[in-house]
Design a protein around this motif. Structure first.
Motif, PDB file in Angstrom:
ATOM      1  N   GLN A   1      62.423 -42.114 -25.996  1.00  0.00           N
ATOM      2  CA  GLN A   1      61.689 -40.943 -25.198  1.00  0.00           C
ATOM      3  C   GLN A   1      60.621 -40.206 -25.564  1.00  0.00           C
ATOM      4  O   GLN A   1      59.950 -39.602 -24.920  1.00  0.00           O
ATOM      5  N   SER A   2      59.953 -40.622 -26.809  1.00  0.00           N
ATOM      6  CA  SER A   2      58.863 -40.225 -27.497  1.00  0.00           C
ATOM      7  C   SER A   2      57.682 -40.984 -27.339  1.00  0.00           C
ATOM      8  O   SER A   2      56.701 -40.710 -27.488  1.00  0.00           O
ATOM      9  N   MET A   3      57.966 -42.156 -26.817  1.00  0.00           N
ATOM     10  CA  MET A   3      56.994 -43.402 -27.268  1.00  0.00           C
ATOM     11  C   MET A   3      55.729 -43.042 -26.254  1.00  0.00           C
ATOM     12  O   MET A   3      54.615 -43.216 -26.619  1.00  0.00           O
ATOM     13  N   ARG A   4      55.936 -42.667 -25.118  1.00  0.00           N
ATOM     14  CA  ARG A   4      54.604 -42.470 -24.254  1.00  0.00           C
ATOM     15  C   ARG A   4      53.521 -41.537 -24.645  1.00  0.00           C
ATOM     16  O   ARG A   4      52.713 -41.807 -24.881  1.00  0.00           O
TER      17      ARG A   4
ATOM     18  N   LYS B   1      49.998 -51.750 -22.371  1.00  0.00           N
ATOM     19  CA  LYS B   1      49.147 -51.127 -21.142  1.00  0.00           C
ATOM     20  C   LYS B   1      48.517 -49.657 -21.865  1.00  0.00           C
ATOM     21  O   LYS B   1      47.666 -49.377 -21.788  1.00  0.00           O
ATOM     22  N   ALA B   2      49.607 -49.253 -22.451  1.00  0.00           N
ATOM     23  CA  ALA B   2      49.383 -47.796 -23.206  1.00  0.00           C
ATOM     24  C   ALA B   2      48.383 -47.870 -24.106  1.00  0.00           C
ATOM     25  O   ALA B   2      47.629 -46.888 -24.222  1.00  0.00           O
ATOM     26  N   LEU B   3      48.425 -48.990 -24.967  1.00  0.00           N
ATOM     27  CA  LEU B   3      47.104 -49.155 -26.114  1.00  0.00           C
ATOM     28  C   LEU B   3      46.019 -49.669 -25.582  1.00  0.00           C
ATOM     29  O   LEU B   3      44.951 -49.888 -26.476  1.00  0.00           O
ATOM     30  N   GLY B   4      45.825 -50.264 -24.425  1.00  0.00           N
ATOM     31  CA  GLY B   4      44.738 -50.966 -24.130  1.00  0.00           C
ATOM     32  C   GLY B   4      44.686 -52.535 -24.274  1.00  0.00           C
ATOM     33  O   GLY B   4      45.540 -52.981 -25.070  1.00  0.00           O
TER      34      GLY B   4
ATOM     35  N   GLY C   1      44.208 -56.251 -25.487  1.00  0.00           N
ATOM     36  CA  GLY C   1      43.771 -57.183 -26.540  1.00  0.00           C
ATOM     37  C   GLY C   1      44.365 -56.631 -28.027  1.00  0.00           C
ATOM     38  O   GLY C   1      44.157 -56.997 -28.968  1.00  0.00           O
ATOM     39  N   VAL C   2      45.196 -55.531 -27.822  1.00  0.00           N
ATOM     40  CA  VAL C   2      45.909 -54.909 -28.983  1.00  0.00           C
ATOM     41  C   VAL C   2      46.984 -56.024 -29.331  1.00  0.00           C
ATOM     42  O   VAL C   2      47.760 -56.506 -28.486  1.00  0.00           O
ATOM     43  N   HIS C   3      47.383 -56.254 -30.561  1.00  0.00           N
ATOM     44  CA  HIS C   3      48.209 -57.313 -30.918  1.00  0.00           C
ATOM     45  C   HIS C   3      49.360 -56.398 -31.385  1.00  0.00           C
ATOM     46  O   HIS C   3      49.412 -55.509 -32.210  1.00  0.00           O
ATOM     47  N   VAL C   4      50.482 -56.848 -30.383  1.00  0.00           N
ATOM     48  CA  VAL C   4      51.642 -56.279 -30.663  1.00  0.00           C
ATOM     49  C   VAL C   4      52.942 -57.280 -30.566  1.00  0.00           C
ATOM     50  O   VAL C   4      53.028 -58.317 -29.920  1.00  0.00           O
TER      51      VAL C   4
ATOM     52  N   ALA D   1      56.619 -61.850 -29.382  1.00  0.00           N
ATOM     53  CA  ALA D   1      55.063 -61.433 -29.638  1.00  0.00           C
ATOM     54  C   ALA D   1      54.629 -61.136 -28.027  1.00  0.00           C
ATOM     55  O   ALA D   1      55.011 -61.493 -27.154  1.00  0.00           O
ATOM     56  N   GLY D   2      53.494 -60.131 -28.229  1.00  0.00           N
ATOM     57  CA  GLY D   2      52.864 -59.772 -26.860  1.00  0.00           C
ATOM     58  C   GLY D   2      51.760 -60.857 -26.781  1.00  0.00           C
ATOM     59  O   GLY D   2      51.543 -61.906 -27.410  1.00  0.00           O
TER      60      GLY D   2
END
Length: 142
Positions: free
Chosen positions: A77-80, A110-113, A115-118, A138-139
């Motif tokens: 619930q805090s992630m956004r 999506k939230a981080l933009g 090309g981010v390694h997730v 892996a993302g």
């Protein structure tokens, strides 16, 4: 586990699962100077700092600055809110690992933009005792 002096691991959230992972890192020989944690609760920050000798910050920015690996260990619930705060602080060279239940890779990416390694990791509760296992996915850019 070997972590070079240039590598830093930051935990965003210092609850039970984050503490178990920090304990495991420290028990495997990772230097306390290589680990930082952001935890809003002052009592928990003091506990983590005293017990594991890691840098404990009240603000996320203090923990993630210079980190090569960032573990998202906050309640779903805090992630956004946390992702919105972290977005300007995250670079393309960092690896983001989420252990938050129910938060998809697509949501984090999506939230981080782009090309981010997730990577999303789902540890099970025996990890709290150092005897668990984890499943990971892996993302797109990881």
């Amino acid at each position: 586990m070997s972590v070079s002096k240039r590598e830093r691991i930051a935990f965003v959230g210092g609850g039970n699962m984050a503490e178990a992972l920090i304990r495991g890192l420290r028990d495997s020989g990772v230097a306390p100077a290589s680990i930082a944690v952001a935890e809003p609760r002052a009592e928990q920050r003091r506990h983590l700092s005293k017990r594991y000798r890691v840098a404990a910050h009240a603000e996320n920015a203090g923990a993630v600055e210079g980190a090569t690996l960032i573990v998202l260990a906050v309640k779903p619930q805090s992630m956004r809110e946390v992702l919105a705060e972290l977005r300007p602080l995250i670079g393309k060279r960092q690896l983001i690992v989420s252990i938050a239940a129910g938060i998809t890779l697509a949501t984090i990416e999506k939230a981080l933009g782009g090309g981010v390694h997730v990577v999303r990791v789902m540890p099970n509760t025996p990890c709290l005792l150092g005897a668990g296992m984890s499943v990971l996915a892996a993302g797109r850019a990881a």
